[in-house]
Each structure stands twice: as C-alpha cells, then as structure tokens.
Write an enzyme that holds these catalytic residues in place. Structure first.
Site, PDB file in Angstrom:
ATOM      1  N   GLU A  67       4.082 -25.314  28.554  1.00  0.00           N
ATOM      2  CA  GLU A  67       4.036 -26.403  27.586  1.00  0.00           C
ATOM      3  C   GLU A  67       4.784 -26.026  26.308  1.00  0.00           C
ATOM      4  O   GLU A  67       5.442 -26.860  25.674  1.00  0.00           O
ATOM      5  CB  GLU A  67       2.582 -26.767  27.248  1.00  0.00           C
ATOM      6  CG  GLU A  67       1.783 -27.343  28.399  1.00  0.00           C
ATOM      7  CD  GLU A  67       1.137 -26.265  29.262  1.00  0.00           C
ATOM      8  OE1 GLU A  67       1.496 -25.082  29.112  1.00  0.00           O
ATOM      9  OE2 GLU A  67       0.286 -26.609  30.104  1.00  0.00           O
ATOM     10  N   ASN A 347       7.635 -25.991  37.713  1.00  0.00           N
ATOM     11  CA  ASN A 347       8.844 -26.692  37.308  1.00  0.00           C
ATOM     12  C   ASN A 347      10.052 -26.236  38.136  1.00  0.00           C
ATOM     13  O   ASN A 347      10.455 -25.069  38.055  1.00  0.00           O
ATOM     14  CB  ASN A 347       9.089 -26.425  35.819  1.00  0.00           C
ATOM     15  CG  ASN A 347      10.192 -27.273  35.234  1.00  0.00           C
ATOM     16  OD1 ASN A 347      10.862 -28.012  35.941  1.00  0.00           O
ATOM     17  ND2 ASN A 347      10.380 -27.178  33.932  1.00  0.00           N
ATOM     18  N   SER A 349      13.063 -27.689  37.844  1.00  0.00           N
ATOM     19  CA  SER A 349      14.300 -28.047  37.153  1.00  0.00           C
ATOM     20  C   SER A 349      14.998 -26.837  36.546  1.00  0.00           C
ATOM     21  O   SER A 349      16.210 -26.853  36.347  1.00  0.00           O
ATOM     22  CB  SER A 349      14.035 -29.099  36.071  1.00  0.00           C
ATOM     23  OG  SER A 349      13.353 -28.542  34.971  1.00  0.00           O
TER      24      SER A 349
END
Length: 446
Positions: A67, A347, A349
C-alpha cells in the site's frame, strides 16, 4: 443508523482510551521481537521525530509495503503539482519503513503511523495540522477518520478496497453502524473496481463521494531503477550470464514446495537453469535456504552475499525492496501468493512493467480484476495456471519456444502500458477538484 453509530463509536473510543497501557505493552513486546522500529517506536504513540514545517501539509497513510508503494506515485505527482505543499507519509510495518524511506521524494516527512487511540490521534492531528488525510486501500480506523472529519479535515480513501472477509465483518450487527458513521465522514472514495464500489455502498457510503480513476497498483510497476539499485544487482547479473533464469516471486510459506518440485522437473531438461526464489518474508527465506542446504542442494542466499556458482540451482532472495529491480533481468516471472487455498494473489503489474512473461496461480483474490483488465488488453499478458502440473507445462513451453516467450513478454508490457496510462493523473484530478477544494478554508489558514 447514525444514532447507533455514534453510540458504538462512543464505546469504541472509550475502550481504546482505556486500552492505552495494553497498547504500550504490545508495542514493547513487538519491539523485542524485532517487529517495531528499535528507536522510532515512540512515533506510534504520537511523539513525532521531525519538526512540523510551516505551510499546508497533506498526510498519506498506508499499513504496509504494498500500500505504501502505491502512495509514492501520487506523492511524487503532488510534489510536482504543488511544490509549496509539505507531505507526511506514515506506514505501520517495519518492512515497509525500511524500503519506503529510500523511495520517497526529497522533503517528504516519513514517520511510523500512530495507534488508533483517541489521545494519540488528537495529539498527532494537533501537531501536524494536515489540510487533508489520504488513507490507502482499507485503512479505516474509527478514531482517525472521525476525529479528522470532526476537525474539518477532509478524509479520502485511495484505491479503496474491502475484502470479502472484511465486508462480512463490517456487516455485523454492531460493526455496521460504526462503519456507516465512518463512511459518512469520508469526502472521497476512489475504489479500485466496480465490485469494491458496490461493497462500500452496501456499507452505506454515499454514491456522491465514490469516483473511479483506475487501480493505483499499476502505477507501482511504472518506475525507473535508481542508480544505486542497479549497482546492487550488477554483480548478480554477471553471475547469471548465459544461464536460463526464472523467478518465483512473493512466495508464501508452503508455496516453496510447489516451486521446488517444478524446478526439479525443469532441470532434468535444462540442467543450467537457475530459479530465483523471492520469499514474502525474509525469515522464511533464511529457514528455507538452511533446510535446502541440509538436504544437500546447492543454494545461495542473498543476505549472505553468496556467489552463484556453476552448480547453484536455487538463489534465495531474503531481502526487502529488490523485487521490482530483479524483474528487470529475468524474462519469466511466476507470481506467488496464488498457489495455495486461502491466499489472494499479488500485484502482477510490476513484472509486466519490466516486460516479463507473467504467470500466476488460481487463487488471486481481488487481483482477479487486474488479471481481467490485462488479459482484455492482451490475451497472453498473464498466464494463469490451475496447479503445479499446469505451471510446469507453461514453463516448459516458455523455455523451449523463444518466439512464444517473446510474444508473452511483449504482451505483458503492452497490456501494462494500456491499463496504467493516466491512472495517477486521474486520481490527482479528483483530489484537486474535490478534496483540495473542500480544504480551501484550511489552506487559507496557512
């Protein structure tokens, strides 16, 4: 609902005030176990270690590394757009602190997050006097949200996410009035998907404060390797020259068995193959390397600065903050946190941005939204497999077919460029037109 919410919040506020001695004892226990910063832990109790500079200040708060990394592109954009603004960044975990402190722009104040005690929160708000507060993903702390809103400080949730488990928990009899009260105080909710927006509305967030901009996780992958980071892995690159390599990233406890089985099968056909195994937690990597060495396997460990010899088959990375850099010199990336029930993915990406052929397991949780968008942009951008046997077959094809490997690498890079385009700018436009407009009164005070 509002009256019940105020009643429940009153009980929560009283309970957290009374629990202050227990909070202190808990932090000291965590500090002795290496889970809190050895010298900066007082920041958790509202004792800042940096002076408050004059002028308007924005507060960004995240719980952990993932985060926190999402907040950095927004912070960088903020600094470019408003060089007269100061930025305070807080995170909770020590792992996030150690990585993020080197990633933030110059001038950003970085502190450990305060505990959600009314005394501590009021002290922090009084000291830093932020004109706006930005919470990343699901950091909904009642005292922080409600105290800030009551002070006239607009509160925003960026990349707002509510897991299925959290949604069920907040939907319970006594929790629902409290979350409804909190969400009534929020000025802007930027959800990462339509599903998340629906969950927030079912918990009584006003549709008027919900606005879409895209998933900030895509912005995490779009970064430039810093000179010092490139130097750190330059020697590693030389050691891997002319050897086929694949990376198993963000591996959770238990998943290493899947990766090691697959790797043992692969080296029967590719004896020079090296697996870079990056564990989610450093201690897991250290235990794993020790166990594999006892089994007679030639394993190198990054934290020991072990060299990769010609007989090294597994390179265990037990350090933090290097994963995105490691992706830059591997063509095949398997993303962990997705091969065992109960896990919820990571994640993808970051690997796609580096131009890797990206593979993931069946258990991806809320990352299914990311996979769907990337697959829509380019069908072979992410290869999702159902089990270790499918993973083995996919890796065999990538290692044996150079054209297929290059096509997957190009697809992932292309998909990333499409889905990440403009997300930070769209988020900031919402912040500028809604949040900073609302904070005008506080801006004039500075």
């Amino acid at each position: 609902m509002e009256a019940r919410g105020k009643l429940v919040y009153g009980l929560y506020r009283a309970a957290t005030r009374m629990a202050s001695p227990l909070m202190y004892a808990l932090v000291q226990w965590r500090r002795l176990r290496g889970l809190e910063h050895p010298s900066r832990w007082p920041e958790r109790f509202g004792h800042p270690s940096s002076p408050r500079p004059p002028g308007p200040l924005l507060w960004f708060h995240a719980v952990s590394l993932g985060e926190g990394l999402m907040a950095i592109p927004v912070i960088k954009h903020c600094v470019r757009q408003h060089p007269d603004f100061h930025v305070l960044m807080t995170t909770t975990t020590i792992s996030a602190f150690e990585v993020i402190k080197d990633q933030l722009p110059d001038g950003v104040i970085y502190q450990l997050s305060p505990l959600d005690s009314p005394t501590i929160v009021d002290k922090i708000l009084g000291y830093w006097k932020p004109i706006a507060v930005f919470l990343m993903e699901s950091e909904l702390w009642p005292n922080l949200v409600i105290s800030a809103a009551n002070e006239g400080i607009p509160v925003t949730i960026l990349n707002a996410r509510m897991s299925c488990k959290s949604f069920k928990r907040w939907s319970r009899l006594f929790a629902l009035p409290l979350i409804s009260l909190m969400l009534s105080k929020i000025s802007l909710v930027v959800p990462l998907s339509t599903l998340q927006a629906v969950r927030f509305q079912l918990l009584n967030a006003s549709p008027n404060v919900i606005h879409f901009a895209g998933d900030l996780k895509y912005a995490v992958g779009d970064f430039n390797v810093l000179g010092k980071d490139a130097m750190k892995i330059n020697d590693l690159q030389l050691q891997l020259t002319n050897r086929p390599v694949w990376i198993a990233a963000s591996i959770h406890e238990g998943e290493e068995k899947v990766m090691l089985w697959v790797h043992k099968e692969l080296i029967m056909s590719y004896p020079d193959l090296v697996m870079i195994l990056v564990t989610r937690h450093p201690q897991h990597g250290q235990r794993l390397a020790l166990a594999l060495n006892k089994q007679g396997l030639n394993v190198s460990l990054r934290s020991r600065r072990d060299k990769i010899s010609s007989s090294t088959s597994v390179y265990v990375v037990d350090t933090l903050g290097e994963l995105r850099t490691l992706y830059r010199f591997t063509k095949i990336a398997v993303i962990g946190g997705s091969f065992l029930p109960g896990l919820a993915g990571h994640n993808v990406s970051e690997a796609a941005a580096a131009g890797c052929a990206v593979l993931t397991g069946p258990h991806v949780g809320h990352f299914s939204h990311m996979l769907a968008k990337m697959s829509l942009a380019a069908s072979s951008s992410v290869l999702q497999v159902g089990n270790k046997f499918e993973l083995l077959e996919a890796l065999k094809k990538l290692l044996s077919d150079a054209n297929f490997l290059d096509a997957c690498c190009m697809a992932s890079k292309h998909a990333f460029s499409i889905v990440s385009n403009g997300v930070v700018e769209r988020v900031w436009e919402l912040v500028d037109t809604i949040v900073l407009e609302k904070a005008k009164g506080r801006l004039e005070e500075h």
